[in-house]
Design an enzyme around this catalytic site. Structure first.
Site, PDB file in Angstrom:
ATOM      1  N   PRO A   2       1.505 -45.557 -13.236  1.00 51.66           N
ATOM      2  CA  PRO A   2       2.767 -45.473 -13.969  1.00 51.66           C
ATOM      3  C   PRO A   2       3.925 -46.044 -13.152  1.00 51.66           C
ATOM      4  O   PRO A   2       4.013 -45.808 -11.948  1.00 51.66           O
ATOM      5  CB  PRO A   2       2.943 -43.966 -14.193  1.00 51.66           C
ATOM      6  CG  PRO A   2       1.554 -43.414 -14.126  1.00 51.66           C
ATOM      7  CD  PRO A   2       0.839 -44.264 -13.113  1.00 51.66           C
ATOM      8  N   LYS A  52       8.798 -43.672  -8.209  1.00 56.60           N
ATOM      9  CA  LYS A  52       7.603 -43.126  -8.834  1.00 56.60           C
ATOM     10  C   LYS A  52       7.381 -41.659  -8.474  1.00 56.60           C
ATOM     11  O   LYS A  52       6.273 -41.128  -8.613  1.00 56.60           O
ATOM     12  CB  LYS A  52       6.386 -43.957  -8.432  1.00 56.60           C
ATOM     13  CG  LYS A  52       6.490 -45.419  -8.863  1.00 56.60           C
ATOM     14  CD  LYS A  52       5.266 -46.214  -8.462  1.00 56.60           C
ATOM     15  CE  LYS A  52       5.397 -47.677  -8.886  1.00 56.60           C
ATOM     16  NZ  LYS A  52       4.194 -48.466  -8.579  1.00 56.60           N
ATOM     17  N   ASN A 169       3.265 -53.211 -11.020  1.00 52.87           N
ATOM     18  CA  ASN A 169       2.631 -54.499 -11.238  1.00 52.87           C
ATOM     19  C   ASN A 169       3.165 -55.246 -12.455  1.00 52.87           C
ATOM     20  O   ASN A 169       3.296 -56.464 -12.438  1.00 52.87           O
ATOM     21  CB  ASN A 169       1.117 -54.296 -11.376  1.00 52.87           C
ATOM     22  CG  ASN A 169       0.337 -55.508 -10.924  1.00 52.87           C
ATOM     23  OD1 ASN A 169       0.835 -56.318 -10.150  1.00 52.87           O
ATOM     24  ND2 ASN A 169      -0.889 -55.636 -11.398  1.00 52.87           N
ATOM     25  N   ARG A 259      -3.141 -55.707  -5.755  1.00 52.99           N
ATOM     26  CA  ARG A 259      -3.148 -55.653  -7.209  1.00 52.99           C
ATOM     27  C   ARG A 259      -3.246 -57.064  -7.784  1.00 52.99           C
ATOM     28  O   ARG A 259      -2.867 -58.040  -7.136  1.00 52.99           O
ATOM     29  CB  ARG A 259      -1.858 -54.986  -7.731  1.00 52.99           C
ATOM     30  CG  ARG A 259      -1.610 -53.576  -7.205  1.00 52.99           C
ATOM     31  CD  ARG A 259      -2.608 -52.568  -7.727  1.00 52.99           C
ATOM     32  NE  ARG A 259      -2.508 -52.425  -9.176  1.00 52.99           N
ATOM     33  CZ  ARG A 259      -1.599 -51.674  -9.796  1.00 52.99           C
ATOM     34  NH1 ARG A 259      -0.702 -51.011  -9.106  1.00 52.99           N
ATOM     35  NH2 ARG A 259      -1.588 -51.592 -11.116  1.00 52.99           N
TER      36      ARG A 259
END
Length: 270
Positions: A2, A52, A169, A259
């Site tokens: 998230p 986050k 990302n 990623r």
């Protein structure tokens, strides 16, 4: 994982549902049993987010710190909560039954802890870069200073929470495309003029994500008319092998900062 808009959206909902109310906190799974015992029966005074990270504030200065990681998720509801099942790390439910019962369950988070003192949130935030979703007039300049002083690629730096908090990302790929910046360009190669346009655009996109609960980065002129679908919401993210919406070049994919990275080799030249 998230991204920051999800955590800010969660904070708003939990603040609306629980702030000012006495709560029962438990850990059916058992992994958070000691922490749950510390805050159980207290009044939850507010919920905030930074990047986050989610902070649930209780009377007496207690704070629960949550980082969802890749697989963490909150579910919520009104009325009698369901029978606990599976790896249920933390359950919060209102205990002042003169009002409708509300509850929320947490599963899969990499961090769920009660911070040892009221300054705990500040210690967590001190390790992070500026959060585009916080109203901080100096954030734009501080973020640029951190990114521009490094030779590390701007694509890698945008994923570094110590440089910029809350960007993941999807926002990394999309904001660089929207400003035609190669993700491989060294951070020191990003100009002040480019950053002065990128930052407010990022703020706008992330605030829209908080409101809607989804990430939409394509401009209306670059997608079919009507409702935005999943396959029309982004320019490059998860569109490798497909034509660029702007120039028609095939979108590329590589690995950066652990990623998948997506970009247009034509629109985003070094």
């Amino acid at each position: 994982m998230p991204e920051g808009h999800t955590l800010h959206r969660l904070a708003r909902r939990q603040d609306a549902d629980f702030a000012g109310r006495l709560v029962s906190v438990s850990s059916p799974q058992g992994r958070f049993a000691d922490g749950a015992a510390l805050v159980d029966g207290h009044r939850l005074t507010g919920v905030t987010a930074y990047g986050k990270h989610l902070f649930q504030h209780y009377d007496g200065g207690l704070v629960t710190h949550v980082h969802l990681g890749l697989y963490g998720k909150f579910t919520a509801g009104t009325g009698e909560p369901p029978e606990p099942r599976g790896a249920l790390r933390m359950r919060i439910e209102t205990a002042d039954h003169d009002q409708p019962v509300r509850w929320t369950d947490l599963r899969g988070a990499i961090t769920c802890e009660v911070l040892p003192d009221p300054d705990g949130p500040a210690a967590v935030v001190a390790k992070l870069g500026p959060d585009p979703l916080r109203r901080d007039p100096g954030a734009q300049d501080r973020a640029f200073e951190r990114i521009n002083r490094s030779r590390t690629s701007v694509g890698a730096q945008l994923m570094d929470q110590a440089r910029l908090a809350g960007v993941g990302n999807v926002y990394r790929a999309e904001i660089l495309f929207r400003h035609r910046i190669s993700p491989f360009r060294p951070g020191r190669g990003v100009t002040a003029d480019e950053w002065s346009e990128l930052w407010p655009d990022l703020v706008t996109l992330m605030r829209a994500g908080v409101r809607s609960g989804r990430i939409v980065t394509t401009d209306p002129a670059d997608r079919p008319a009507g409702r935005v679908r999943r396959d029309t919401a982004h320019y490059v993210y998860r569109r490798d092998g497909l034509p660029c919406r702007v120039c028609g070049t095939t979108i590329s994919r590589d690995l950066m900062a652990g990623r998948n990275l997506f970009w247009c080799p034509s629109c985003q030249r070094d």
